[in-house]
Design a protein around this motif. Structure first.
Motif, PDB file in Angstrom:
ATOM      1  N   ASN A  37      40.374 124.770   9.960  1.00 58.82           N
ATOM      2  CA  ASN A  37      39.402 125.252  10.947  1.00 58.82           C
ATOM      3  C   ASN A  37      38.064 124.536  10.804  1.00 58.82           C
ATOM      4  O   ASN A  37      37.527 124.409   9.710  1.00 58.82           O
ATOM      5  CB  ASN A  37      39.179 126.756  10.778  1.00 58.82           C
ATOM      6  CG  ASN A  37      40.466 127.531  10.978  1.00 58.82           C
ATOM      7  OD1 ASN A  37      41.287 127.152  11.793  1.00 58.82           O
ATOM      8  ND2 ASN A  37      40.646 128.595  10.230  1.00 58.82           N
ATOM      9  N   TYR A  38      37.523 124.110  11.960  1.00 56.79           N
ATOM     10  CA  TYR A  38      36.239 123.411  11.993  1.00 56.79           C
ATOM     11  C   TYR A  38      35.392 124.014  13.095  1.00 56.79           C
ATOM     12  O   TYR A  38      35.912 124.479  14.105  1.00 56.79           O
ATOM     13  CB  TYR A  38      36.454 121.915  12.269  1.00 56.79           C
ATOM     14  CG  TYR A  38      37.521 121.321  11.392  1.00 56.79           C
ATOM     15  CD1 TYR A  38      37.266 121.026  10.068  1.00 56.79           C
ATOM     16  CD2 TYR A  38      38.802 121.104  11.877  1.00 56.79           C
ATOM     17  CE1 TYR A  38      38.238 120.510   9.251  1.00 56.79           C
ATOM     18  CE2 TYR A  38      39.792 120.593  11.065  1.00 56.79           C
ATOM     19  CZ  TYR A  38      39.506 120.292   9.757  1.00 56.79           C
ATOM     20  OH  TYR A  38      40.480 119.793   8.946  1.00 56.79           O
ATOM     21  N   ARG A  39      34.097 124.006  12.923  1.00 48.28           N
ATOM     22  CA  ARG A  39      33.200 124.508  13.971  1.00 48.28           C
ATOM     23  C   ARG A  39      33.179 123.558  15.162  1.00 48.28           C
ATOM     24  O   ARG A  39      33.170 123.979  16.303  1.00 48.28           O
ATOM     25  CB  ARG A  39      31.781 124.680  13.426  1.00 48.28           C
ATOM     26  CG  ARG A  39      31.602 125.982  12.702  1.00 48.28           C
ATOM     27  CD  ARG A  39      30.146 126.206  12.390  1.00 48.28           C
ATOM     28  NE  ARG A  39      30.029 126.121  10.933  1.00 48.28           N
ATOM     29  CZ  ARG A  39      28.933 125.902  10.266  1.00 48.28           C
ATOM     30  NH1 ARG A  39      27.817 125.703  10.901  1.00 48.28           N
ATOM     31  NH2 ARG A  39      28.933 125.849   8.961  1.00 48.28           N
ATOM     32  N   PHE A  40      33.105 122.269  14.886  1.00 49.97           N
ATOM     33  CA  PHE A  40      33.083 121.246  15.933  1.00 49.97           C
ATOM     34  C   PHE A  40      34.115 120.186  15.600  1.00 49.97           C
ATOM     35  O   PHE A  40      34.273 119.818  14.448  1.00 49.97           O
ATOM     36  CB  PHE A  40      31.708 120.566  16.015  1.00 49.97           C
ATOM     37  CG  PHE A  40      30.574 121.513  16.239  1.00 49.97           C
ATOM     38  CD1 PHE A  40      30.377 122.082  17.483  1.00 49.97           C
ATOM     39  CD2 PHE A  40      29.718 121.841  15.208  1.00 49.97           C
ATOM     40  CE1 PHE A  40      29.335 122.960  17.691  1.00 49.97           C
ATOM     41  CE2 PHE A  40      28.670 122.719  15.404  1.00 49.97           C
ATOM     42  CZ  PHE A  40      28.479 123.278  16.653  1.00 49.97           C
ATOM     43  N   TRP A  46      36.581 114.380  11.831  1.00 50.60           N
ATOM     44  CA  TRP A  46      35.824 114.582  10.594  1.00 50.60           C
ATOM     45  C   TRP A  46      36.235 113.609   9.502  1.00 50.60           C
ATOM     46  O   TRP A  46      35.398 113.188   8.696  1.00 50.60           O
ATOM     47  CB  TRP A  46      35.927 116.029  10.129  1.00 50.60           C
ATOM     48  CG  TRP A  46      35.051 116.896  10.966  1.00 50.60           C
ATOM     49  CD1 TRP A  46      35.444 117.881  11.826  1.00 50.60           C
ATOM     50  CD2 TRP A  46      33.627 116.820  11.060  1.00 50.60           C
ATOM     51  NE1 TRP A  46      34.339 118.421  12.438  1.00 50.60           N
ATOM     52  CE2 TRP A  46      33.206 117.788  11.997  1.00 50.60           C
ATOM     53  CE3 TRP A  46      32.657 116.033  10.472  1.00 50.60           C
ATOM     54  CZ2 TRP A  46      31.883 117.991  12.332  1.00 50.60           C
ATOM     55  CZ3 TRP A  46      31.324 116.221  10.803  1.00 50.60           C
ATOM     56  CH2 TRP A  46      30.944 117.192  11.719  1.00 50.60           C
ATOM     57  N   PHE A  64      27.623 120.964   9.613  1.00 51.75           N
ATOM     58  CA  PHE A  64      28.026 121.271  10.993  1.00 51.75           C
ATOM     59  C   PHE A  64      29.518 121.491  11.201  1.00 51.75           C
ATOM     60  O   PHE A  64      29.911 122.209  12.111  1.00 51.75           O
ATOM     61  CB  PHE A  64      27.584 120.140  11.939  1.00 51.75           C
ATOM     62  CG  PHE A  64      26.112 119.900  11.937  1.00 51.75           C
ATOM     63  CD1 PHE A  64      25.249 120.849  12.440  1.00 51.75           C
ATOM     64  CD2 PHE A  64      25.596 118.730  11.429  1.00 51.75           C
ATOM     65  CE1 PHE A  64      23.883 120.631  12.443  1.00 51.75           C
ATOM     66  CE2 PHE A  64      24.231 118.500  11.441  1.00 51.75           C
ATOM     67  CZ  PHE A  64      23.371 119.453  11.944  1.00 51.75           C
ATOM     68  N   GLY A  65      30.369 120.878  10.414  1.00 51.76           N
ATOM     69  CA  GLY A  65      31.792 120.889  10.722  1.00 51.76           C
ATOM     70  C   GLY A  65      32.618 121.906   9.999  1.00 51.76           C
ATOM     71  O   GLY A  65      33.640 122.349  10.504  1.00 51.76           O
ATOM     72  N   ARG A  66      32.203 122.298   8.827  1.00 48.81           N
ATOM     73  CA  ARG A  66      33.005 123.205   8.017  1.00 48.81           C
ATOM     74  C   ARG A  66      33.145 124.547   8.717  1.00 48.81           C
ATOM     75  O   ARG A  66      32.162 125.128   9.186  1.00 48.81           O
ATOM     76  CB  ARG A  66      32.341 123.372   6.664  1.00 48.81           C
ATOM     77  CG  ARG A  66      33.164 124.118   5.677  1.00 48.81           C
ATOM     78  CD  ARG A  66      32.543 124.058   4.340  1.00 48.81           C
ATOM     79  NE  ARG A  66      31.291 124.824   4.350  1.00 48.81           N
ATOM     80  CZ  ARG A  66      30.660 125.211   3.277  1.00 48.81           C
ATOM     81  NH1 ARG A  66      31.130 124.882   2.105  1.00 48.81           N
ATOM     82  NH2 ARG A  66      29.568 125.910   3.353  1.00 48.81           N
ATOM     83  N   GLY A  67      34.373 125.066   8.757  1.00 56.44           N
ATOM     84  CA  GLY A  67      34.626 126.348   9.392  1.00 56.44           C
ATOM     85  C   GLY A  67      34.031 127.509   8.603  1.00 56.44           C
ATOM     86  O   GLY A  67      33.707 127.383   7.436  1.00 56.44           O
ATOM     87  N   ASP A  68      33.909 128.638   9.274  1.00 55.05           N
ATOM     88  CA  ASP A  68      33.274 129.811   8.664  1.00 55.05           C
ATOM     89  C   ASP A  68      34.199 130.655   7.817  1.00 55.05           C
ATOM     90  O   ASP A  68      33.751 131.491   7.058  1.00 55.05           O
ATOM     91  CB  ASP A  68      32.671 130.703   9.755  1.00 55.05           C
ATOM     92  CG  ASP A  68      31.525 130.011  10.456  1.00 55.05           C
ATOM     93  OD1 ASP A  68      30.847 129.197   9.815  1.00 55.05           O
ATOM     94  OD2 ASP A  68      31.323 130.298  11.644  1.00 55.05           O
ATOM     95  N   ASN A  69      35.500 130.476   7.931  1.00 57.30           N
ATOM     96  CA  ASN A  69      36.421 131.400   7.275  1.00 57.30           C
ATOM     97  C   ASN A  69      36.946 130.912   5.927  1.00 57.30           C
ATOM     98  O   ASN A  69      37.981 131.325   5.493  1.00 57.30           O
ATOM     99  CB  ASN A  69      37.609 131.688   8.208  1.00 57.30           C
ATOM    100  CG  ASN A  69      38.363 130.433   8.550  1.00 57.30           C
ATOM    101  OD1 ASN A  69      37.954 129.337   8.230  1.00 57.30           O
ATOM    102  ND2 ASN A  69      39.486 130.608   9.222  1.00 57.30           N
TER     103      ASN A  69
END
Length: 70
Positions: A37-40, A46, A64-69
């Protein structure tokens, strides 16, 4: 003063920067490959950013790219 002399003069400054860049790139690349999972963007984007944009690419991924979960 030729190029080799200049390089030798600044070598103590370059070595920590090179080590930092390699550690950041490897850490970011492992993280990109491990988590889906990535934010963008996506995984391919990436990987390219991390490998091509030296110190800025891995920092951009973690900001910016690392996902939140994770």
């Amino acid at each position: 003063m030729n190029g080799i002399e200049v390089f030798r003069e600044y070598l103590p400054f370059f070595i920590p920067l090179i080590i930092l860049q390699i550690v950041l790139a490897i850490t970011a690349l492992i993280h990109v490959l491990k988590y889906p999972n990535y934010r963008f963007g996506n995984k391919t984007l990436w990987i390219i950013v991390v490998l091509l944009f030296q110190i800025i690419g891995p920092i951009a991924y973690f900001v910016f790219g690392r996902g939140d979960n994770e």
